[in-house]
Design an enzyme around this catalytic site. Structure first.
Site, PDB file in Angstrom:
ATOM      1  N   ARG A 159     -24.439  70.587  -8.274  1.00  0.00           N
ATOM      2  CA  ARG A 159     -23.827  71.507  -7.279  1.00  0.00           C
ATOM      3  C   ARG A 159     -24.897  72.669  -7.432  1.00  0.00           C
ATOM      4  O   ARG A 159     -25.665  72.973  -8.217  1.00  0.00           O
ATOM      5  CB  ARG A 159     -22.783  72.177  -7.852  1.00  0.00           C
ATOM      6  CG  ARG A 159     -21.407  71.343  -7.472  1.00  0.00           C
ATOM      7  CD  ARG A 159     -21.268  71.323  -6.021  1.00  0.00           C
ATOM      8  NE  ARG A 159     -19.810  70.708  -5.768  1.00  0.00           N
ATOM      9  CZ  ARG A 159     -19.938  69.423  -5.169  1.00  0.00           C
ATOM     10  NH1 ARG A 159     -20.983  68.519  -4.928  1.00  0.00           N
ATOM     11  NH2 ARG A 159     -18.752  68.839  -4.986  1.00  0.00           N
ATOM     12  N   HIS A 206     -27.702  68.354   1.240  1.00  0.00           N
ATOM     13  CA  HIS A 206     -26.429  67.803   0.301  1.00  0.00           C
ATOM     14  C   HIS A 206     -26.260  66.408   1.144  1.00  0.00           C
ATOM     15  O   HIS A 206     -25.008  66.264   1.493  1.00  0.00           O
ATOM     16  CB  HIS A 206     -25.368  69.042   0.535  1.00  0.00           C
ATOM     17  CG  HIS A 206     -24.138  68.532  -0.616  1.00  0.00           C
ATOM     18  ND1 HIS A 206     -23.688  69.675  -1.128  1.00  0.00           N
ATOM     19  CD2 HIS A 206     -23.621  67.439  -1.220  1.00  0.00           C
ATOM     20  CE1 HIS A 206     -22.817  69.202  -1.855  1.00  0.00           C
ATOM     21  NE2 HIS A 206     -22.899  67.951  -2.038  1.00  0.00           N
TER      22      HIS A 206
HETATM   23  N1  LIG Z   1     -25.062  65.643  -4.170  1.00  0.00           N
HETATM   24  C1  LIG Z   1     -23.926  65.023  -3.695  1.00  0.00           C
HETATM   25  O1  LIG Z   1     -23.858  64.503  -2.586  1.00  0.00           O
HETATM   26  C2  LIG Z   1     -22.918  64.637  -4.674  1.00  0.00           C
HETATM   27  C3  LIG Z   1     -21.887  63.832  -4.506  1.00  0.00           C
HETATM   28  C4  LIG Z   1     -20.721  63.465  -5.299  1.00  0.00           C
HETATM   29  C5  LIG Z   1     -20.795  64.384  -6.539  1.00  0.00           C
HETATM   30  N2  LIG Z   1     -21.522  65.195  -6.789  1.00  0.00           N
HETATM   31  C6  LIG Z   1     -21.541  66.082  -8.009  1.00  0.00           C
HETATM   32  O2  LIG Z   1     -21.608  65.125  -9.137  1.00  0.00           O
HETATM   33  C7  LIG Z   1     -20.625  65.613 -10.050  1.00  0.00           C
HETATM   34  C8  LIG Z   1     -20.308  64.621 -11.250  1.00  0.00           C
HETATM   35  O3  LIG Z   1     -19.546  63.519 -10.494  1.00  0.00           O
HETATM   36  P1  LIG Z   1     -19.180  62.408 -11.437  1.00  0.00           P
HETATM   37  O4  LIG Z   1     -18.132  61.897 -10.568  1.00  0.00           O
HETATM   38  O5  LIG Z   1     -20.046  61.804 -12.201  1.00  0.00           O
HETATM   39  O6  LIG Z   1     -18.097  63.229 -12.680  1.00  0.00           O
HETATM   40  P2  LIG Z   1     -17.341  63.121 -13.920  1.00  0.00           P
HETATM   41  O7  LIG Z   1     -17.030  61.450 -13.990  1.00  0.00           O
HETATM   42  O8  LIG Z   1     -16.133  63.786 -14.039  1.00  0.00           O
HETATM   43  O9  LIG Z   1     -18.325  63.169 -15.037  1.00  0.00           O
HETATM   44  C9  LIG Z   1     -18.823  64.194 -15.452  1.00  0.00           C
HETATM   45  C10 LIG Z   1     -19.635  64.184 -16.833  1.00  0.00           C
HETATM   46  O10 LIG Z   1     -20.147  65.781 -17.093  1.00  0.00           O
HETATM   47  C11 LIG Z   1     -19.924  66.068 -18.285  1.00  0.00           C
HETATM   48  N3  LIG Z   1     -19.639  67.240 -18.683  1.00  0.00           N
HETATM   49  C12 LIG Z   1     -18.544  67.962 -18.022  1.00  0.00           C
HETATM   50  N4  LIG Z   1     -18.505  69.311 -18.531  1.00  0.00           N
HETATM   51  C13 LIG Z   1     -19.400  69.396 -19.459  1.00  0.00           C
HETATM   52  C14 LIG Z   1     -20.237  70.466 -20.246  1.00  0.00           C
HETATM   53  N5  LIG Z   1     -19.544  71.539 -20.323  1.00  0.00           N
HETATM   54  N6  LIG Z   1     -21.139  69.947 -21.419  1.00  0.00           N
HETATM   55  C15 LIG Z   1     -21.706  68.732 -21.254  1.00  0.00           C
HETATM   56  N7  LIG Z   1     -21.317  67.929 -20.365  1.00  0.00           N
HETATM   57  C16 LIG Z   1     -20.141  68.006 -19.548  1.00  0.00           C
HETATM   58  C17 LIG Z   1     -18.624  65.112 -18.656  1.00  0.00           C
HETATM   59  O11 LIG Z   1     -18.416  64.946 -20.149  1.00  0.00           O
HETATM   60  P3  LIG Z   1     -17.461  64.038 -20.749  1.00  0.00           P
HETATM   61  O12 LIG Z   1     -17.542  62.565 -20.478  1.00  0.00           O
HETATM   62  O13 LIG Z   1     -17.633  64.191 -22.319  1.00  0.00           O
HETATM   63  O14 LIG Z   1     -16.129  64.465 -20.131  1.00  0.00           O
HETATM   64  C18 LIG Z   1     -18.918  63.911 -17.756  1.00  0.00           C
HETATM   65  O15 LIG Z   1     -19.951  62.940 -18.659  1.00  0.00           O
HETATM   66  C19 LIG Z   1     -19.656  66.143  -9.387  1.00  0.00           C
HETATM   67  O16 LIG Z   1     -18.716  67.072 -10.095  1.00  0.00           O
HETATM   68  C20 LIG Z   1     -20.278  66.766  -8.091  1.00  0.00           C
HETATM   69  O17 LIG Z   1     -20.353  68.162  -8.229  1.00  0.00           O
HETATM   70  C21 LIG Z   1     -22.675  65.437  -5.933  1.00  0.00           C
END
Ligand SMILES: NC(=O)c1ccc[n+]([C@@H]2O[C@H](COP(=O)([O-])OP(=O)(O)OC[C@H]3O[C@@H](n4cnc5c(N)ncnc54)[C@H](OP(=O)(O)O)[C@@H]3O)[C@@H](O)[C@H]2O)c1
Length: 306
Positions: free
Chosen positions: A221, A269
């Site tokens: 983000r 994006h």
């Molecule tokens: N650019 C694009 O087109 C696009 C598309 C889709 C998504 N995204 C972004 O990608 C992000 C990640 O997606 P995802 O599906 O992989 O999410 P996810 O499965 O919820 O994984 C989030 C990861 O971040 C870690 N995390 C969260 N808060 C943290 C903190 N304070 N300190 C350290 N680590 C932390 C979590 O740790 P734990 O494992 O310990 O919980 C987990 O490993 C989304 O939230 C979105 O913003 C972007």
């Protein structure tokens, strides 16, 4: 069963058609103010008025993996918030990150510039061992990206909130291990959710801890990054470059310094798009499971905000 579609930025008609085909027993409509009470909703950045008028909803299905637009709204504790769980996004994210990484590592932009000048030139190859890749966020997308990067034999580090064991990745967890993780990384990939803890996490202090010649790939983000800090670090030569897919303001305003910065590659994006067929199939399966009283994956934990 009544299901509402309330998806700013998404064309409603094709989504309604796909949802109706997948859930023929349900009544599926675009939400309008004053509409009768529904059971579920499929949403992207809905207005607060929608949640205020529909407090009885059993679940909101977000048309993306990141739920930051929704966690800012007030929603009844009884309405589950469900994110897309991969649904075809992780392979796109892996493509995007590997492309950005290899484009930088192999200096393909410099070769393209030489070729445009009619120059047949060679550059000294970089050593892969000197390009450790650090992935912030080892969730659904981060772990898929790690698997893809591994295929090209870069040293890999990962950072998450809770401790993890991921094959081939040196894992770090929590704020107490952030500095160590950064010092062990040269190419930093941000795949964190946007929460109060991660807002502005890519800043002058953290980015300066990367190994010399650091490179940033932000695909999470825009608000993770302090934009002026990145420009200062690129201009001082502390960082070699950045690939950015997300921005504080989207679309990126005309005249924003990122548009023309020679060390920044940007995309609008588009790293991992929401795919309609995969998303609808996932949502329909989850609704069926919820109706049978079965558990589903991807429910956002309100205490963590992701
Ligand atoms: N650019 C694009 O087109 C696009 C598309 C889709 C998504 N995204 C972004 O990608 C992000 C990640 O997606 P995802 O599906 O992989 O999410 P996810 O499965 O919820 O994984 C989030 C990861 O971040 C870690 N995390 C969260 N808060 C943290 C903190 N304070 N300190 C350290 N680590 C932390 C979590 O740790 P734990 O494992 O310990 O919980 C987990 O490993 C989304 O939230 C979105 O913003 C972007």
């Amino acid at each position: 069963m009544k299901i509402y579609f309330c998806g700013t930025d998404f064309k409603a008609e094709p989504w309604l058609a796909a949802l109706r085909a997948a859930l023929p027993q349900a009544e599926i409509e675009v939400w309008r103010p004053g509409a009768p009470a529904g059971d579920y909703a499929v949403v992207w950045a809905p207005p607060q008025a929608f949640l205020d008028e529909q407090p009885q909803l059993k679940a909101l299905f977000n048309l993306g993996a990141g739920v930051d637009a929704l966690t800012q709204l007030t929603r009844p504790a009884t309405t589950k918030l469900v994110r897309l769980d991969d649904a075809g996004m992780s392979v796109q994210m892996a493509e995007y990150v590997v492309h950005a990484l290899i484009r930088h590592f192999r200096e393909f932009d410099a070769y393209a510039a030489d070729v445009a000048q009619g120059r047949w030139s060679y550059r000294k190859p970089h050593r892969r061992e000197d390009f450790p890749v650090g992935i912030m966020g080892l969730g659904v997308l981060g772990q898929r990206v790690a698997r893809a990067v591994q295929a090209f034999e870069f040293p890999l580090r990962g950072w998450s909130r809770s401790p993890k064991q991921v094959h081939g990745v040196r894992c770090y967890a929590g704020t107490e291990q952030l500095s160590e993780f950064l010092a062990e990384s040269k190419v930093l990939v941000c795949l964190l959710p946007l929460t109060a803890q991660t807002q502005g996490i890519l800043n002058r202090v953290t980015l300066a801890q990367l190994q010399a010649g650091g490179y940033l790939i932000n695909v999470a983000r825009g608000a993770h990054l302090v934009e002026e800090d990145l420009i200062a670090l690129l201009d001082s030569g502390q960082l070699a470059g950045a690939t950015l897919d997300v921005f504080r303001q989207e679309p990126l305003p005309a005249g924003h310094p990122f548009w023309r910065h020679p060390k920044i590659t940007l995309t609008p994006h588009t790293a991992a798009r929401t795919l309609r067929d995969e998303s609808v199939a996932q949502i329909a399966t989850k609704i069926a499971r919820l109706e049978r009283g079965e558990p589903i994956a991807g429910i956002v934990d309100p205490t963590k905000g992701y």
